[in-house]
Every structure is written in C-alpha cells, then in structure tokens.
Design an enzyme around this catalytic site. Sequence first.
Site, PDB file in Angstrom:
ATOM      1  N   ASP A 385       0.840  -1.199   0.000  1.00  0.00           N
ATOM      2  CA  ASP A 385       0.000   0.000   0.000  1.00  0.00           C
ATOM      3  C   ASP A 385       0.879   1.255   0.000  1.00  0.00           C
ATOM      4  O   ASP A 385       2.096   1.191   0.172  1.00  0.00           O
ATOM      5  CB  ASP A 385      -0.891  -0.044   1.240  1.00  0.00           C
ATOM      6  CG  ASP A 385      -2.182   0.727   1.070  1.00  0.00           C
ATOM      7  OD1 ASP A 385      -2.262   1.578   0.174  1.00  0.00           O
ATOM      8  OD2 ASP A 385      -3.119   0.481   1.859  1.00  0.00           O
ATOM      9  N   GLU A 388       2.748   5.298  -3.783  1.00  0.00           N
ATOM     10  CA  GLU A 388       3.021   6.455  -4.657  1.00  0.00           C
ATOM     11  C   GLU A 388       4.395   7.110  -4.399  1.00  0.00           C
ATOM     12  O   GLU A 388       5.045   7.469  -5.401  1.00  0.00           O
ATOM     13  CB  GLU A 388       1.916   7.511  -4.479  1.00  0.00           C
ATOM     14  CG  GLU A 388       0.531   7.023  -4.838  1.00  0.00           C
ATOM     15  CD  GLU A 388      -0.136   6.268  -3.690  1.00  0.00           C
ATOM     16  OE1 GLU A 388      -1.092   5.529  -3.948  1.00  0.00           O
ATOM     17  OE2 GLU A 388       0.324   6.409  -2.548  1.00  0.00           O
ATOM     18  N   ASP A 455      -7.961   4.879  -3.254  1.00  0.00           N
ATOM     19  CA  ASP A 455      -9.023   5.145  -2.279  1.00  0.00           C
ATOM     20  C   ASP A 455     -10.092   6.034  -2.915  1.00  0.00           C
ATOM     21  O   ASP A 455     -10.181   7.235  -2.648  1.00  0.00           O
ATOM     22  CB  ASP A 455      -8.440   5.807  -1.037  1.00  0.00           C
ATOM     23  CG  ASP A 455      -7.482   4.882  -0.304  1.00  0.00           C
ATOM     24  OD1 ASP A 455      -7.453   3.679  -0.617  1.00  0.00           O
ATOM     25  OD2 ASP A 455      -6.748   5.365   0.575  1.00  0.00           O
TER      26      ASP A 455
END
Length: 680
Positions: A385, A388, A455
Amino acid sequence: MNTFDIRPDRVVWRGEGETLVVQAWGPDSVRVRSAFGSDVVDTDFALLEPQPTQPQIWVDGDVATLTNGAISAVLRVRTAWDDQVGFEVSTCRLEFHDRGGRVLLRELSEGGSLKLRARDYRPILGGDHQITASFEPNPGEKLYGMGQYQQEILDLKGSTFELAHRNSQASVPFVLSSAGYGFFWHNPAIGRATFSTNRTEWCAESSRQLDYWITAGDTPAQISAAYATATGHAPMMPEYGLGYWQCKLRYWNQEQLLEVAREHKRRDLPLDVIVADFFHWPHMGDFRFDEEFWPDPRAMVAELAELGVELMVSVWPQVSLESENFAELKSRNCLVRAERGMNIHMGFQGPSVFIDPTNPETREVVWGLCRKNYHDLGVKAFWLDEAEPEYGVYDYDNYRYHAGPALQIGNLYPQAFARAFYEGQVAAGQEDVVNLLRCAWAGSQRFGALVWSGDIHSTYTDLRRQISAGIHMGVAGIPWFTTDIGGFHDGDSTDPDFHDLLIRWFQFGTFSPVMRMHGDRLPYEPVHAADGTERLRSGAPNELWSYGDDVYRILVRYVRLREALRPYLRTVMRAAHTDGQPVMRGLFHEFPDDPASWDVTGQYMLGPDLLVAPVVSPHATSRSVYLPAGARWTHLLTGEVHDGGQTIDTPAPIEQIPVFARDGALADVRAALTPVAEMR
C-alpha cells in the site's frame, strides 16, 4: 566535416552544445536520447536491453535515415546564418515514418522567426535542466494510455496530464496512437504531458537528458506487444489470482479473519485470497504481526491453506518514529530525506517517514524483515500500500531518494517498491508472485504488480471512472488491474442506494482482471486493546452475506460465475504473460478497423472474446451497448444473439449485467449458469 556520426545501430548528431542519439531499440522501434553540454548516458529506469536488430542507415548530405523494420527515423540538419548572434547556427529536426513512408510523428518546427525549439533545455541552478520535447499535432489521431487518472475520458487527445503519482493516480507515460505508433517517455521525473490541438508536449521538471522510445505497428495488439518486449512482461498470474478475493478495512484479529474464511467454506462459496489489512502491526515499520491480536500467524496461515485460501498481508512503506526498526533504517540511510523543514512525511496515526526503495540496501533490509516475519510463516502475497508514496503534502521538490531528487526520479518509487518484494520472493524460491500495489510506473508489471485504483469514493461517478482507468492502464502496459468493489470511502452498509451500487460494482468486478471486495464501510467499529487503549478502528462487515438476503443471492451468483470463467481468464492471463496483451481492453484493441470502436466509453473487452458493459447509473434497468462490427454477439446471461455494427438497448435488471460473447465463444460458461429467470 561529417554532419553525422554513424554507428551500426545508431545515428549521432552533435551541435550547439547538444548530443543527439537515435538508436534502433528492439524490432520496429527507436530510442531517442539527447543531452545538453554532455554525452547521453545509459539509463535503465524501465527499458530493458533490446533484442538485436539490423537497422539500415542512409546519409544524403544533411539528411540521415535510420530504418528499423516498420519504423524510420529521419534526421534533417539545417545550418543557417543567424543575424542576431552573428554566426551560423545548426539545428537537427526529427521525424518518424511508418513502413509506407507516412509520417507518424514529427518534431515541432522552428516556426521561422519564432525560433521554437523542439528539444528545449532550461537550465536549473546546479547543472541539470527542465526539458521539454515538442511535436507537431497529428490531425485526426486518437490517443490512449498514460496509466490511471480519475476521469471518464477515453480518447486523450485534448487532455493534459500531471506526470506524478498521487493516491488514486498512477502516471505511466506511454501513449498509443490510432495513427499507428506507441510513444514512451522514458523519464521518471515529475512533469507534464499535453496532447493539445496545436502541439504535443512532454516536460520533465528536472532531468539530465531527454529520453523516449517510439514503435510502429499496424494494430494496437502489435504496439502493445512491442512495448511489453521493451519494458518487460508480466509473470503468469498465479491460480489464486483468478478467483475471488475477500477484504475489508479491517480484519483486526486472527480469529475474526479465520472465521470469515471458515464461513465461506461452510456456505460452499469460492474464496482464493483473504487479506489482513493495515495496522495488524504494533507500529508502522515494525513489519510484523501484533501478538495480542494475532497470537499464532503460522497456525493461521496453515489453517487457511487447508481451506484452500491464500493470506495476503498489508505492508506500508512508512516507518513510525516509534518503530523498533526506525533507528536502524535511519542509520543505514534507508529512508527518504526531506530537503527542508522537519523530516516528517506523513502524520496518519502519528509521525512517520517513508522507506527509500530506490536504495538497494533498503530493498534488502526491508525484505529481510518481511521474509522473517511473514514469508517464512507461509505468507506468499503482499499488499504494498501507499506505493506512490502518499506524502502528507505532495511537495515533490522537497524529497530526495538514493537514486536522486524526487523531482528527477520520483515516479520510479512504486516500481522500486514492487521490485523489493518480487526479487526477494523469487530469491526465496517462490515462483508464483502477485503483489497488490496502489501505484505503478513503467516496468512495474515485470515485478508482479497488481495495481488497484486507490481510495476512491462509493459513487457511480467513481465506478464509471474505473472503467476508463482499467482500459488506459492496460494500454500503458499494466495488465493486472483491480478496484475496491463498492468503492473505498463512504459506503454505508445500511443504505439501499449503496446496495444498488455494490451489486453493480460487484458485477463489474466479476469481469475485471482480478475480483477483489474491499472498502471502509459505515458504520465504524471501535477497536481496543486488552488494557483499554484505543487502536485504529475497523469498518462495518463487508462479506457477501453482510447486506441482506436479496443482495446475497445476487452476489453469490456472480462469485460462482467468476469460478466458471477461470479457464478463460487463465488463457487471457497467459496472453498477458507471453504476448504482452492487456487483460482489460478498449474495443479498439480487438476491432481497430471499426471506427466506432475507438470512441465507445463505458464498456470494454475482457480478453478477446467477452464484451462487458457495466451498469453505471443508479437503479437503472437497461442500458445501450455498442456491438462492434465484424462479429456476432451472444448475451452470456440470456442467450440472445445480435449482429455487430450496431447499438442496442438491452435489459439490465439489478441481477443482470450486459455481457456478450464473441462469435459463440464461452458456450460452456453460459451452459453452466443459473438461468436469469431463476434469479427474480
């Protein structure tokens, strides 16, 4: 004096401080590099060593042509007296042709007295440059790819893109043109790409050289194959990647997670993967289970294995200042550094910093911890997760990595994060690697990266955007794609309107490359430790049986349909692995000769033989579907047959998604399905 320096596989031009190298780079492809004030350097951010070819090179005065299979690069040098500077000035302009001599792409012209520069270098204090590459517009072309941006646009012509990652944005700078070429900006710098009416521009905010790759092909399939050869093929999807994945924010203890898997088996429901989400750890960066809530992970993994279920475990690339590993990671320079201000990168659940996976030592250290605390216990799949990474503030110019300033190489982060685990797993003897990431850059696919769309919110607008995102990610060379079924934010498990959305999203998920249930459902569940201290909350139940009998009946049908699709999905995944083909495809990929197929939004091909048209409006009972010319189409759920080359209005009651098989394909799947009439 020779205008060009000719080598066996390249043409080199030097002038006005610039070195330009045009090199054959794999079949039907060319790589272009240019540096100002220095020689070009060999970088391997994503491009692999090319397959050898035998290009032909001709020089006719001030014109050099390099032909490599289906593509030709033409270099035209112009030398003229410049009254403004008082001496002769040379320029070299590039253009690319297909096999028939048609211009595919041409650098921007000088514009006479405008003195425009197609390769523009703006100096930055310290020696590097802001670089812009500008090209003439290609009238009538349509463009696809660029990774994942939260929008519904299919044809990207007329759009501009930030070349940077954010939560739910994955910038993968490859674009496929209906004019017959693919273009890859081989530069992980923060920047922008603009595909406007009067020019195309690619800009890197800070870089040492211009670097791009271009290929020519008669079809999108040929272009996709060439790009995969250049940047790497995805591995073969493991068998457990083909079925149903169950997840929520968050299963917060061992018994809770196991009971969900047991209930699937009691109900005879298919389940391939179940996920232990974030904050199963004591502190971010501990990279291990919290013993109070997860007392025997090895036994948990073993019981799941007996049930035929794989456990996926969340790993965040963040390290809390309170983590037991913070001091060591900091002392070994394994953490990202802020250029100014406090060296804190995010404040979620306390101050933290990000690991730096561009540093080989970081990859070794972090994988070593995860191998000992997860992989050695039997965990084979990781949820990587925050890839980025998700800085608290996206000030890209304020962070420095081992590989360089984030402004220059920041977009490489998710690829390096995926690489850390993939290489560690392979070295540990694992053959079937698939890890879930929230972001990707070019080349991520070869490190087993399954990318989900971040998300996003639980709305029909967001559902529509994921269809476009999946198509563009496939074009950009990332064939493994998924979404949070139902969306992530604000899904209220008690709201009938959310039930409607969940069913439609679940139907879309059934026909996605990977089918994965997830979300942060309302109402929330508080979590406390044995001593009464508060821990990160959980969301409402998110299992198939959590939304009432009417919803359950429909979801069960589709999770069983996913099982029936397994042989077909296996074949499609093999094509992604061996041939570099996307799994989720725009209609144009299969039907490039049908002009309408280049413009159809809101529907897609899953592999070569299934046309999927998700219902993307609340409480809809029908939708229009375009059926491409050149095939006959059979509704997979009703058996109705239609000729291609037309738009139809098809019924879509809540239990039914419009999905059509091409030319009689998947007849075995249709025969095995519960008749639609029995669903009502």
